[in-house]
Design a protein around this motif. Structure first.
Motif, short mmCIF file in Angstrom:
data_model
loop_
_atom_site.label_atom_id
_atom_site.label_comp_id
_atom_site.label_asym_id
_atom_site.label_seq_id
_atom_site.Cartn_x
_atom_site.Cartn_y
_atom_site.Cartn_z
N MET A 1 0.79 -0.91 0.08
CA MET A 1 -0.12 -0.26 -0.24
C MET A 1 1.12 0.86 -0.17
O MET A 1 2.16 1.48 0.25
CB MET A 1 -0.79 0.09 1.12
N SER A 2 0.34 1.81 -0.43
CA SER A 2 0.88 3.76 -0.53
C SER A 2 -0.15 4.55 -0.45
O SER A 2 -1.00 4.75 -0.56
CB SER A 2 1.12 4.25 -2.19
N ILE A 3 0.58 5.60 0.58
CA ILE A 3 0.32 6.93 0.62
C ILE A 3 -0.13 7.79 -0.16
O ILE A 3 1.60 8.41 -0.64
CB ILE A 3 0.33 7.44 2.08
N TYR A 4 -0.91 8.64 -0.74
CA TYR A 4 -0.82 9.77 -1.46
C TYR A 4 -0.80 11.25 -0.21
O TYR A 4 -1.68 11.21 0.51
CB TYR A 4 -2.09 9.76 -1.86
N VAL A 5 0.03 11.67 -0.94
CA VAL A 5 0.30 12.84 -0.25
C VAL A 5 0.00 13.96 -1.09
O VAL A 5 0.90 14.80 -2.28
CB VAL A 5 1.91 13.52 0.69
N GLY A 6 -0.89 14.66 -0.77
CA GLY A 6 -1.75 16.33 -2.01
C GLY A 6 -1.28 17.78 -1.44
O GLY A 6 -1.35 17.64 0.29
N ASN A 7 -0.99 18.36 -2.20
CA ASN A 7 -1.76 19.95 -1.97
C ASN A 7 0.16 20.13 -0.44
O ASN A 7 -0.22 20.86 0.17
CB ASN A 7 -2.70 20.42 -0.67
N LEU A 8 1.29 19.35 -1.31
CA LEU A 8 2.43 20.29 -0.87
C LEU A 8 3.16 21.36 -1.80
O LEU A 8 3.14 21.27 -2.52
CB LEU A 8 3.26 18.74 -1.37
N SER A 9 4.17 21.79 -0.47
CA SER A 9 4.57 22.70 -0.75
C SER A 9 5.52 22.72 -1.82
O SER A 9 6.08 21.41 -2.00
CB SER A 9 5.01 23.42 0.62
N TYR A 10 6.13 23.54 -2.97
CA TYR A 10 6.71 22.75 -4.02
C TYR A 10 8.23 23.02 -3.75
O TYR A 10 9.18 22.73 -4.06
CB TYR A 10 6.83 24.35 -5.05
N GLU A 11 8.14 23.31 -2.69
CA GLU A 11 9.60 23.60 -1.88
C GLU A 11 10.11 22.09 -1.08
O GLU A 11 11.43 21.90 -0.34
CB GLU A 11 9.97 24.76 -0.96
N VAL A 12 9.07 21.57 -0.75
CA VAL A 12 9.27 20.31 0.48
C VAL A 12 10.34 18.97 -0.54
O VAL A 12 10.61 19.60 -1.63
CB VAL A 12 7.82 19.54 0.03
N THR A 13 10.67 18.45 0.27
CA THR A 13 11.90 17.25 -0.54
C THR A 13 11.39 16.33 0.50
O THR A 13 10.79 15.94 1.48
CB THR A 13 13.62 17.95 0.42
N GLN A 14 12.44 14.95 -0.41
CA GLN A 14 12.07 13.92 0.25
C GLN A 14 12.03 13.38 2.13
O GLN A 14 11.46 12.95 2.36
CB GLN A 14 13.49 12.71 -0.63
N ASP A 15 13.83 13.96 1.52
CA ASP A 15 13.70 14.42 3.17
C ASP A 15 13.46 15.14 4.33
O ASP A 15 12.53 14.61 5.74
CB ASP A 15 15.27 15.15 3.74
N ASP A 16 12.51 15.87 3.86
CA ASP A 16 11.39 17.19 4.32
C ASP A 16 9.84 15.75 4.54
O ASP A 16 9.62 15.22 5.71
CB ASP A 16 10.66 18.00 4.09
N LEU A 17 9.62 15.29 4.00
CA LEU A 17 8.73 14.52 4.09
C LEU A 17 8.87 12.97 4.17
O LEU A 17 8.19 12.96 5.57
CB LEU A 17 8.06 13.79 2.63
N THR A 18 10.22 12.57 4.43
CA THR A 18 10.34 11.43 5.96
C THR A 18 10.61 11.53 6.98
O THR A 18 9.96 11.01 7.71
CB THR A 18 11.51 10.85 5.02
N SER A 19 10.98 12.67 7.11
CA SER A 19 10.83 13.39 8.84
C SER A 19 9.50 13.32 9.15
O SER A 19 8.70 12.77 10.47
CB SER A 19 11.63 14.71 8.39
N VAL A 20 8.66 13.98 8.84
CA VAL A 20 7.22 14.23 8.62
C VAL A 20 6.46 12.77 9.37
O VAL A 20 6.01 12.33 10.23
CB VAL A 20 6.13 14.71 7.97
N PHE A 21 6.85 11.86 8.59
CA PHE A 21 5.94 10.69 8.37
C PHE A 21 6.83 9.46 9.68
O PHE A 21 6.69 8.30 10.34
CB PHE A 21 6.51 10.15 7.45
N THR A 22 7.97 9.20 9.64
CA THR A 22 8.86 8.60 10.46
C THR A 22 8.46 8.95 12.28
O THR A 22 8.35 8.46 12.49
CB THR A 22 10.43 8.84 10.51
#
Length: 105
Positions: A1-22
Protein backbone atom coordinates in the motif's frame (compact mmCIF):
# COMPACT_ATOMS: atom_id res chain seq x y z
CA UNK A 1 0.00 0.00 0.00
CA UNK A 2 1.07 3.55 -0.60
CA UNK A 3 -0.04 6.87 0.84
CA UNK A 4 -0.94 9.82 -1.40
CA UNK A 5 0.11 13.19 0.03
CA UNK A 6 -1.40 16.15 -1.78
CA UNK A 7 -1.23 19.94 -1.60
CA UNK A 8 2.48 19.90 -0.80
CA UNK A 9 4.63 22.98 -0.96
CA UNK A 10 6.77 23.06 -4.10
CA UNK A 11 9.77 23.48 -1.78
CA UNK A 12 9.33 20.14 0.03
CA UNK A 13 12.09 17.53 -0.21
CA UNK A 14 12.11 13.77 0.27
CA UNK A 15 13.93 14.29 3.57
CA UNK A 16 11.24 16.75 4.75
CA UNK A 17 8.45 14.31 3.97
CA UNK A 18 10.33 11.39 5.50
CA UNK A 19 10.85 13.29 8.76
CA UNK A 20 7.13 14.04 9.10
CA UNK A 21 6.05 10.45 8.46
CA UNK A 22 8.68 8.83 10.72
CA UNK A 23 6.65 10.08 13.69
CA UNK A 24 4.17 7.33 12.75
CA UNK A 25 6.52 4.46 11.86
CA UNK A 26 9.22 3.31 9.47
CA UNK A 27 9.22 5.03 6.09
CA UNK A 28 10.37 2.63 3.38
CA UNK A 29 10.00 4.87 0.31
CA UNK A 30 9.16 8.46 -0.66
CA UNK A 31 8.42 9.61 -4.21
CA UNK A 32 7.99 13.24 -5.27
CA UNK A 33 7.01 13.35 -8.95
CA UNK A 34 8.36 16.24 -11.00
CA UNK A 35 7.13 17.87 -14.17
CA UNK A 36 8.98 16.42 -17.17
CA UNK A 37 9.47 19.74 -18.89
CA UNK A 38 10.23 22.08 -16.00
CA UNK A 39 11.71 19.65 -13.47
CA UNK A 40 9.58 21.37 -10.81
CA UNK A 41 7.86 19.34 -8.10
CA UNK A 42 4.20 18.73 -8.93
CA UNK A 43 2.75 19.40 -5.48
CA UNK A 44 2.04 15.84 -4.42
CA UNK A 45 3.94 12.74 -3.41
CA UNK A 46 3.71 9.15 -2.27
CA UNK A 47 4.96 7.59 0.95
CA UNK A 48 5.28 3.90 1.73
CA UNK A 49 5.62 2.65 5.28
CA UNK A 50 6.64 -0.68 6.78
CA UNK A 51 3.16 -1.76 7.95
CA UNK A 52 -0.47 -1.04 7.14
CA UNK A 53 -1.02 -0.01 10.77
CA UNK A 54 1.70 2.66 10.48
CA UNK A 55 0.20 3.94 7.24
CA UNK A 56 -3.27 4.13 8.78
CA UNK A 57 -1.92 6.05 11.79
CA UNK A 58 -0.12 8.53 9.53
CA UNK A 59 -3.19 9.06 7.34
CA UNK A 60 -5.43 9.64 10.36
CA UNK A 61 -3.00 12.08 11.97
CA UNK A 62 -1.89 14.03 8.90
CA UNK A 63 -4.97 14.36 6.67
CA UNK A 64 -6.07 17.97 7.02
CA UNK A 65 -2.98 18.98 9.02
CA UNK A 66 -1.23 22.22 8.17
CA UNK A 67 2.41 21.86 7.17
CA UNK A 68 4.71 24.34 5.45
CA UNK A 69 1.79 26.74 5.06
CA UNK A 70 -0.45 24.19 3.31
CA UNK A 71 -3.34 21.99 4.41
CA UNK A 72 -2.32 18.43 3.55
CA UNK A 73 -4.54 15.92 1.78
CA UNK A 74 -3.41 12.47 2.94
CA UNK A 75 -5.12 9.21 1.99
CA UNK A 76 -4.56 5.75 0.59
CA UNK A 77 -3.14 6.02 -2.89
CA UNK A 78 -5.39 4.65 -5.60
CA UNK A 79 -3.85 2.17 -8.01
CA UNK A 80 -2.50 3.88 -11.10
CA UNK A 81 -4.79 3.45 -14.07
CA UNK A 82 -3.42 3.06 -17.55
CA UNK A 83 -4.57 5.81 -19.83
CA UNK A 84 -3.83 9.43 -20.27
CA UNK A 85 -4.93 9.64 -23.88
CA UNK A 86 -3.53 8.10 -26.99
CA UNK A 87 -4.61 4.86 -28.55
CA UNK A 88 -5.97 1.95 -26.56
CA UNK A 89 -3.46 -0.72 -25.56
CA UNK A 90 -2.90 -3.12 -28.43
CA UNK A 91 -4.13 -0.66 -31.04
CA UNK A 92 -1.97 -0.18 -34.10
CA UNK A 93 -4.22 2.36 -35.80
CA UNK A 94 -4.90 0.53 -39.07
CA UNK A 95 -6.78 -2.50 -40.36
CA UNK A 96 -5.34 -5.69 -38.96
CA UNK A 97 -2.95 -3.58 -36.93
CA UNK A 98 -2.90 -5.61 -33.75
CA UNK A 99 -4.58 -8.37 -31.87
CA UNK A 100 -7.31 -5.99 -30.64
CA UNK A 101 -7.82 -4.13 -33.93
CA UNK A 102 -11.32 -5.53 -34.56
CA UNK A 103 -12.51 -4.57 -31.10
CA UNK A 104 -14.46 -1.34 -30.70
CA UNK A 105 -13.35 1.12 -28.06
Amino acid sequence: MSIYVGNLSYEVTQDDLTSVFTDYGTVTRVQLPTDRETGRMRGFGFVEMATDAEEEAAIEALDGAEWMGRTLKVNKAKPREDGGGGRPAGSRGGPGGGKFSSRRF
